[in-house]
Write a protein that holds these residues in place. Structure first.
Motif, mmCIF file in Angstrom:
data_model
loop_
_atom_site.group_PDB
_atom_site.id
_atom_site.type_symbol
_atom_site.label_atom_id
_atom_site.label_comp_id
_atom_site.label_asym_id
_atom_site.label_seq_id
_atom_site.Cartn_x
_atom_site.Cartn_y
_atom_site.Cartn_z
ATOM 1 N N HIS A 23 -28.742 35.962 28.984
ATOM 2 C CA HIS A 23 -29.108 35.077 29.698
ATOM 3 C C HIS A 23 -28.548 33.568 29.708
ATOM 4 O O HIS A 23 -28.059 33.128 28.686
ATOM 5 N N GLY A 24 -29.192 32.760 30.696
ATOM 6 C CA GLY A 24 -28.567 31.273 30.641
ATOM 7 C C GLY A 24 -29.657 30.528 30.155
ATOM 8 O O GLY A 24 -30.821 30.897 29.758
ATOM 9 N N GLY A 29 -34.734 37.450 29.052
ATOM 10 C CA GLY A 29 -34.035 38.674 29.539
ATOM 11 C C GLY A 29 -34.222 39.401 30.759
ATOM 12 O O GLY A 29 -33.485 40.321 31.058
ATOM 13 N N HIS A 30 -35.360 38.810 31.347
ATOM 14 C CA HIS A 30 -35.580 39.528 32.569
ATOM 15 C C HIS A 30 -34.865 38.849 33.829
ATOM 16 O O HIS A 30 -34.815 39.481 34.880
ATOM 17 N N ASP A 31 -33.991 37.842 33.484
ATOM 18 C CA ASP A 31 -33.467 37.139 34.460
ATOM 19 C C ASP A 31 -32.386 38.011 35.190
ATOM 20 O O ASP A 31 -32.230 37.927 36.542
ATOM 21 N N PHE A 32 -31.690 38.690 34.436
ATOM 22 C CA PHE A 32 -30.572 39.771 35.211
ATOM 23 C C PHE A 32 -31.103 40.951 35.420
ATOM 24 O O PHE A 32 -30.253 42.058 35.767
ATOM 25 N N GLU A 33 -32.562 41.610 35.107
ATOM 26 C CA GLU A 33 -32.876 42.849 35.339
ATOM 27 C C GLU A 33 -32.711 43.265 36.494
ATOM 28 O O GLU A 33 -32.561 44.375 36.866
ATOM 29 N N ALA A 66 -33.018 29.021 24.502
ATOM 30 C CA ALA A 66 -31.737 28.644 24.442
ATOM 31 C C ALA A 66 -31.041 29.402 23.426
ATOM 32 O O ALA A 66 -31.582 29.533 22.417
ATOM 33 N N TRP A 67 -29.596 29.690 23.614
ATOM 34 C CA TRP A 67 -28.807 30.204 22.489
ATOM 35 C C TRP A 67 -28.436 29.264 21.626
ATOM 36 O O TRP A 67 -27.989 29.651 20.530
ATOM 37 N N GLY A 112 -22.566 37.823 29.759
ATOM 38 C CA GLY A 112 -23.643 36.769 29.389
ATOM 39 C C GLY A 112 -23.452 35.649 30.742
ATOM 40 O O GLY A 112 -22.099 35.496 31.402
ATOM 41 N N PHE A 113 -24.229 34.830 31.120
ATOM 42 C CA PHE A 113 -24.144 34.091 32.155
ATOM 43 C C PHE A 113 -24.506 32.680 31.472
ATOM 44 O O PHE A 113 -25.358 32.341 30.655
ATOM 45 N N SER A 114 -23.777 31.633 31.982
ATOM 46 C CA SER A 114 -23.676 30.066 31.250
ATOM 47 C C SER A 114 -23.858 30.238 29.600
ATOM 48 O O SER A 114 -22.771 30.802 29.009
ATOM 49 N N GLN A 115 -24.773 29.784 29.186
ATOM 50 C CA GLN A 115 -24.777 29.787 27.735
ATOM 51 C C GLN A 115 -24.566 31.263 27.119
ATOM 52 O O GLN A 115 -24.070 31.354 25.995
ATOM 53 N N GLY A 116 -25.063 32.109 27.815
ATOM 54 C CA GLY A 116 -25.158 33.446 27.252
ATOM 55 C C GLY A 116 -23.767 33.881 27.405
ATOM 56 O O GLY A 116 -23.365 34.672 26.228
ATOM 57 N N GLY A 117 -23.018 33.543 28.391
ATOM 58 C CA GLY A 117 -21.587 33.927 28.496
ATOM 59 C C GLY A 117 -20.804 33.273 27.549
ATOM 60 O O GLY A 117 -19.672 33.867 26.894
ATOM 61 N N ALA A 118 -21.133 32.177 27.137
ATOM 62 C CA ALA A 118 -20.440 31.275 25.943
ATOM 63 C C ALA A 118 -20.495 32.192 24.645
ATOM 64 O O ALA A 118 -19.505 32.175 23.927
ATOM 65 N N ILE A 119 -21.810 32.402 24.350
ATOM 66 C CA ILE A 119 -22.035 33.278 23.400
ATOM 67 C C ILE A 119 -21.300 34.571 23.156
ATOM 68 O O ILE A 119 -20.577 35.142 22.338
#
Length: 218
Positions: A23-24, A29-33, A66-67, A112-119
């Motif tokens: 997630h961002g 973790g529920h954000d994209f559930e 935050a990641w 991943g989205f945003s921070q999650g996508g960066a990781i």
């Protein structure tokens, strides 16, 4: 060995494919559930980890999930290398667990989205086994300065899907385009999409994600 983060899981225990979706900033973790049923992939296990709670500099030091820390409004500056590598280690621990559960590395997608996508981008292109794909939404490639010496050739041909809002005020479109160009110059093939949105996921984007996942996992 890094500790496994807490996760939301959606999908069958005996799945033959897995998607680890990060997630961002400030979400969990529920954000994209709720998105998972929209993708129509009933035979895939989605692992949706919660980032650790930590202070975030640009938000006045307020603790949130935050990641890694964001230290400047220009998110590509003053990068939190230590935090990024710590989250990479957590993601690697999740990958190991999926491998132990019988998922071959080529049947595993990092998303991943945003921070999650960066990781997801940072970790996937440095991972030591061939992955099934990398899905990076509204994001950019962090720590580009160390990419050349840290990347692994085994994922040179990994499928990469990048999507971005044309009016994103959080991760500007130019930064994502720079990351895309950087990766293409390094020999990667990027499936690139833009949408008339801000820092979010569009309905037609969901359709494109579902089609890419079905094709990549087939």
């Amino acid at each position: 060995m890094s500790q496994l983060p807490e996760c939301v899981e959606v999908g069958p225990a005996d799945a033959s494919h897995s998607v680890i979706w990060l997630h961002g900033l400030g979400a969990d973790g529920h954000d994209f559930e709720p998105l998972v049923p929209e993708l129509g992939l009933d035979d895939v296990r989605f692992v949706l980890p919660h980032a650790p709670v930590q202070p975030v500099t640009v938000n006045g030091g307020m603790p949130m999930r935050a990641w890694y820390d964001i230290r400047s409004p220009q998110i590509q500056q003053e990068e939190d290398s230590e935090g990024i590598h710590a989250s990479q280690a957590m993601l690697e621990a999740l990958i190991r667990r999926e491998r132990e559960r019988g998922i071959a590395s080529r049947r595993l997608i990092l998303a991943g989205f945003s921070q999650g996508g960066a990781i997801a981008l940072h970790s996937g292109l440095r991972h030591g086994e061939p992955l099934g794909g990398i899905l990076a939404l509204s994001t950019y490639l962090p720590l580009a300065a160390t990419f050349e010496q840290e990347r692994t050739p085994i994922n040179q041909t990994v499928p990469i899907f990048m999507a971005h809002g044309k009016s994103d005020p959080i991760v500007p479109l130019w930064l994502a385009e720079d990351s895309r160009y950087f990766l293409e110059q390094a020999g990667y093939s990027v499936d690139w999409h833009t949408y008339p949105i801000q820092h979010q996921v569009a309905l037609d984007e969901i359709g494109d994600i579902a089609a890419w996942l079905r094709n990549t996992l087939s």
